[in-house]
Design an enzyme around this catalytic site. Structure first.
Site: not given
Ligand code: G6Q
Length: 545
Positions: A213, A219, A275, A360
């Site tokens: 996102k 990572e 999520r 979460e």
């Molecule tokens: C979910 C959280 C978290 C997120 C990851 C990946 O509700 O916000 O799990 O999806 O940290 O984030 P990015 O999609 O921004 O890489």
């Protein structure tokens, strides 16, 4: 108090909580055996269905009075108004100043849901169409890799919400997947994940979806860079990136900076929480696996449960039932844990998916108004597929000292009907719920001729609650309904806990500290943390080579 209560009503909440407190003392003393013996209609009374989903809550510590009091608490907490606000696109995530409009991702074309005066459903469908066109090209072999070979493997690189949903669903719907297209998931910062998932892949036939996102996640960007090196190490030509990398993101600038053509980017919006993002472009890997038609079925399944949640009276509303049961055990009966036990091997990642969704969302101690919550919030969620879990941790469920709320999830028909596997599997599911609820008395054990010294060990106290969710068959549509059932249950709980289920500030501190520690691991300067962390860093420095 009616379902139309505009906002939470503190005095009525206090009254409902007090009543539930009284009822919980009594609930502990009435055994499930007695509850069933005293009411021949109990199973039907506490079972509700929607479409192909049957939810049997009768093996729980509830009666009509408890249920009425839980419904009163839901109403007093302003659940009706909160549901309406979420579906209307209001800012239900105030700490991030956003709506949480995952329901718009599965709204049918033509429906209008507005954010800041602009319809969001039409853009949702525009992206879905682009995804479908792309998926068709890859699945048919029309989309070629840099050297002209067709794509045989797709690797989704993402983490958290950009991994768990599509990874869980792709595994769950493996039965519906195109067999000659492998779809894999790389999430972990540990290079083992990348190495193990790519070592048998041919770079000429591999497509990476960089799914993030924000497009700033450590990572994912680290794995994405490794993926690019892996590809270029073999194909040599920078131009290959355009044929082997696509992005799913809300951040076009960062996507371009990474070197992926924005033409090959599938967007979504900041009102989609990670999520809750499976039904957005984050589901592209799943769509590649099961095809656009299967993905649309999944969305229809989601939407049907959304509409049920939005419109059904609370008395017959499955997510409300599931949510209230969780509140009952967690807030009033002292249960710390909630086991989710899918009796379907394809759903083996569902507990992990739910861990994120629930923990979460509701693992919070601060209420929406900034005060400290006065009651326990979300549970510790864990689980394994049946029957594997039976041979592992079910001992504790049957004879341990802790109260654990259990959800058993099963299907009437198998996608892999081989011999008598499925009947045996379902027999085990039903047997577990029966054993938990009714146990085996010392007299029953003695009657089997068991030596007296062993009687206490062989006795099952019973009276251990469980909910059974029985679905006709695991299909894209029923999976959509199942996920939406849990999403909305989490929302029901969050509303009653009074927390914001859509932020996740608790994941930030560790990330920031890791950024500080990373350069210290290779620096000669003394580390700058507490004594324990400093000693660990120093030890690591000495042993890292
Ligand atoms: C979910 C959280 C978290 C997120 C990851 C990946 O509700 O916000 O799990 O999806 O940290 O984030 P990015 O999609 O921004 O890489």
């Amino acid at each position: 108090m009616t379902e139309g209560t505009p906002t939470a009503d503190a005095a009525t909440i206090t009254k409902a909580r007090a009543r539930l407190g009284e009822l919980s003392a009594r609930a502990r003393t009435v055994e499930l055996r007695e509850r069933f013996a005293g009411d021949p209609d109990r199973a039907e009374r506490f079972t509700r269905s929607f479409e192909d989903v049957r939810l049997d809550a009768s093996k729980n510590w509830i009666d009509a009075e408890v249920w009425g009091a839980l419904l009163d608490l839901a109403r007093a907490s302003g659940l009706r108004a909160r549901i309406d606000a979420m579906f209307a696109g209001d800012v239900v995530n105030p700490t991030e100043g956003r709506p949480a409009l995952h329901v718009a991702l599965r709204a049918p074309a033509g429906q209008v849901i507005e954010v800041e005066g602009r319809d969001v459903v039409a853009p949702v469908h525009a992206v879905l169409e682009r995804m479908a066109a792309f998926a068709e090209r890859v699945r048919s072999g029309e989309w070629k890799g840099h050297t002209g070979r067709r794509i045989r493997a797709v690797v989704n690189v993402g983490i958290g919400g950009s991994d768990l949903g599509p990874a869980m669903a792709t595994q769950a719907l493996a039965h519906y997947a195109q067999p000659d297209l492998a779809v894999r998931f790389v999430s972990n910062l540990d290079a083992a994940d990348f190495v193990q998932n790519t070592r048998d892949l041919d770079p000429e036939e591999t497509l990476f979806i960089i799914c993030s996102k924000t497009f700033t996640t450590l990572e994912t960007l680290t794995n994405a860079r490794t993926a690019r090196e892996w590809l270029l190490g073999s194909l040599g030509d920078e131009a290959a990136v355009a044929r082997h990398f696509v992005a799913v993101s809300t951040n076009e600038a960062e996507v371009a900076k990474f070197g992926i053509d924005p033409e090959n980017m599938f967007g979504f919006w900041d009102w989609v929480g990670g999520r809750y993002s499976l039904p957005s472009a984050v589901g592209l890997s799943l769509m590649l696996a099961i095809g656009p038609a299967g993905f649309r079925e999944l969305l229809q399944g989601f939407h049907s449960m959304d509409e049920h949640f939005r419109t059904a009276p609370f008395e017959d509303n499955l997510p409300v039932w599931l949510g209230l049961l969780a509140v009952w055990y967690g807030s009033f009966l002292g249960a710390e844990a909630h086991a989710v036990l899918p009796y379907d091997h394809s759903l083996r990642r569902f507990p992990a998916y739910l861990q994120q969704l629930d923990m979460e969302s509701n693992g919070k101690a601060t209420a929406l108004d900034g005060s400290r919550v006065a009651h326990p919030t979300g549970p510790i969620v864990f689980g394994e597929p049946g029957t594997n879990g039976q041979h592992a941790f079910f001992q504790l469920l049957h004879q341990g000292t802790r109260l654990v709320a259990c959800d058993f999830i099963g299907f009437a028909r198998s996608n892999d009907p081989v011999g008598d596997h499925h009947d045996l599997l379902v027999a085990n599911l039903f047997a577990q719920t029966e054993a938990l609820a009714f146990g085996k008395t010392p007299d029953e054990v003695r009657a089997e001729g068991v030596a007296e010294a062993l009687v206490p060990h062989r006795t099952f106290a019973g009276n251990r609650p469980s909910t059974t969710i029985l679905i006709d068959r695991l299909t894209p549509a029923s999976l959509g309904r199942l996920i939406a059932l849990y999403e909305h249950s989490v929302f029901v709980q969050g509303t009653i806990f009074g927390v914001n289920s859509f932020d996740q500030w608790g994941v930030e501190l560790g990330k920031a500290l890791a950024t500080r520690i990373a350069p210290e691991l290779t620096s000669p300067a003394p580390p700058t943390h507490d004594a324990s962390t400093n000693a660990l860093i120093t030890h690591y420095r000495h042993h890292r080579r």
